[in-house]
Motif scaffolding. Structure first.
Motif, PDB file in Angstrom:
ATOM      1  N   ASP A 168      13.153 -51.616 -14.756  1.00 11.33           N
ATOM      2  CA  ASP A 168      11.890 -51.173 -15.336  1.00 11.33           C
ATOM      3  C   ASP A 168      11.133 -52.280 -16.069  1.00 11.33           C
ATOM      4  N   GLN A 208      28.833 -50.316 -14.062  1.00  7.83           N
ATOM      5  CA  GLN A 208      27.633 -50.355 -14.889  1.00  7.83           C
ATOM      6  C   GLN A 208      27.137 -51.786 -14.979  1.00  7.83           C
ATOM      7  N   GLN A 244      20.023 -44.185 -12.042  1.00 10.76           N
ATOM      8  CA  GLN A 244      19.229 -44.629 -13.184  1.00 10.76           C
ATOM      9  C   GLN A 244      18.567 -43.397 -13.804  1.00 10.76           C
ATOM     10  N   ASN A 245      19.002 -43.032 -14.998  1.00 13.01           N
ATOM     11  CA  ASN A 245      18.463 -41.846 -15.684  1.00 13.01           C
ATOM     12  C   ASN A 245      18.500 -40.614 -14.777  1.00 13.01           C
ATOM     13  N   ASP A 256      20.361 -49.653 -15.980  1.00 12.29           N
ATOM     14  CA  ASP A 256      19.141 -49.523 -16.777  1.00 12.29           C
ATOM     15  C   ASP A 256      18.851 -48.088 -17.205  1.00 12.29           C
ATOM     16  N   SER A 257      19.890 -47.323 -17.501  1.00 14.18           N
ATOM     17  CA  SER A 257      19.697 -45.937 -17.915  1.00 14.18           C
ATOM     18  C   SER A 257      19.541 -45.839 -19.423  1.00 14.18           C
ATOM     19  N   THR A 258      18.602 -45.003 -19.826  1.00 14.60           N
ATOM     20  CA  THR A 258      18.398 -44.756 -21.256  1.00 14.60           C
ATOM     21  C   THR A 258      18.819 -43.336 -21.634  1.00 14.60           C
ATOM     22  N   ASP A 259      19.213 -42.542 -20.640  1.00 17.22           N
ATOM     23  CA  ASP A 259      19.693 -41.193 -20.940  1.00 17.22           C
ATOM     24  C   ASP A 259      21.222 -41.205 -20.974  1.00 17.22           C
ATOM     25  N   ASN A 260      21.852 -40.065 -20.762  1.00 22.68           N
ATOM     26  CA  ASN A 260      23.302 -39.954 -20.898  1.00 22.68           C
ATOM     27  C   ASN A 260      24.011 -39.993 -19.549  1.00 22.68           C
ATOM     28  N   ASP A 317      23.102 -53.701 -15.616  1.00 17.12           N
ATOM     29  CA  ASP A 317      21.647 -53.585 -15.706  1.00 17.12           C
ATOM     30  C   ASP A 317      20.974 -54.675 -14.869  1.00 17.12           C
ATOM     31  N   GLU A 350      17.360 -54.747 -14.928  1.00 18.64           N
ATOM     32  CA  GLU A 350      15.980 -54.769 -15.440  1.00 18.64           C
ATOM     33  C   GLU A 350      15.029 -54.143 -14.427  1.00 18.64           C
TER      34      GLU A 350
END
Length: 284
Positions: free
Chosen positions: A96, A90, A28-29, A59-63, A92, A94
């Protein structure tokens, strides 16, 4: 991204250099740790041809996912030292999602347990003899770790995970989830509700268990100690333990859940859980 293996190996319980190991990791990120993660695995003395890797990106928001796919493509298209297979998933969970403060920690541990169980179900194959749960943020571990821990020949085993400091002679305890029950902790559990959760790495939940990180480190790999709870930085499990039903409970099981609950469940099933105080690995 997923690869499908057409190779079938007969299940065996004997220790062999040819045992297939499945390495499982949650992400994750974690884009900044991916290169080092694969470098450590690649540098291990265990033959890559007998190593499978399963990775779950959640739940990753980066690359992380894109970088991971590029890294896997590069590793598996080189002309030598390819891994047996690398599967990337992949989903998610949740992780976070904001929750009421009173239940936030419990909810997070339950979600992490669900993610581990999902990855295990998706990645475990009949030819895998061992499952290694490996934290992506590990800084270093011996290149012989898979052979070393296999040779102890117990059902579940963990090394002692410390946190490296800037000075070479300084370190902090890191994985405090590796522990033995104490007289104090067992006595306290007799007088609390069945649904109460206890986690030794948080002060408000701690009940005086014996931590692996506090045990003497001057022994050798044969100086193993029985554990009642384990953490998630590095865990080697005989694959049949998972196949016969041992999961990471996303619910309170004997006052524990996730990795500690897994250890409790494994012992309830009659399997052994050990740690090696002198076998040191380091976390970032």
């Amino acid at each position: 991204m997923s690869t499908i293996s057409t190779t079938f190996n007969k299940l065996t319980s004997s220790l062999s250099k040819n045992d297939h190991i499945l390495i499982l990791t949650l992400l994750q990120n974690d884009e900044e740790y991916l290169d080092h993660y694969f470098q450590l695995i690649d540098a291990s003395s265990y033959p890559n041809q007998y190593i499978s890797i399963g990775l779950l990106v959640s739940d990753s928001t980066d690359n992380t996912l894109n970088i991971l796919q590029e890294k896997v493509h590069s590793l598996q298209n080189r002309w030598r030292n390819r891994f047996y297979e690398i599967d990337v998933y992949q989903k998610d969970f949740e992780l976070d999602k904001k929750k009421d403060e009173a239940t936030a920690l419990t909810s997070k541990r339950a979600t992490l347990a669900k993610a581990k169980n999902f990855l295990l179900t998706a990645a475990l194959r009949e030819h895998h003899s061992w499952v290694a749960w490996v934290d992506v943020k590990l800084f270093s571990y011996p290149s012989t770790i898979y052979d070393d821990l296999k040779a102890v020949n117990v059902d579940v085993i963990v090394p002692n995970c410390l946190q490296k400091r800037e000075k070479d002679d300084e370190f902090w305890a890191f994985d405090r989830n590796n522990w033995q029950e104490s007289e104090m902790s067992l006595q306290r559990q007799q007088h609390i509700p069945e649904e109460d959760l206890l986690m030794e790495d948080y002060n408000e939940y701690a009940i005086g268990r014996h931590l692996l990180v506090d045990m003497p480190t001057h022994g050798n790999i044969e100086t193993k100690v029985p554990l009642d709870g384990i953490g998630g930085t590095f865990t080697l499990v005989k694959a049949n333990v998972h196949r016969e039903g041992a999961i990471f409970p996303p619910f309170v099981y004997q006052h524990n859940m996730d990795t500690e609950g897994f250890a409790k469940m494994v012992k309830s099933m009659g399997y052994s859980v050990y740690g090696v105080p002198s076998y040191i690995i380091y976390h970032y």
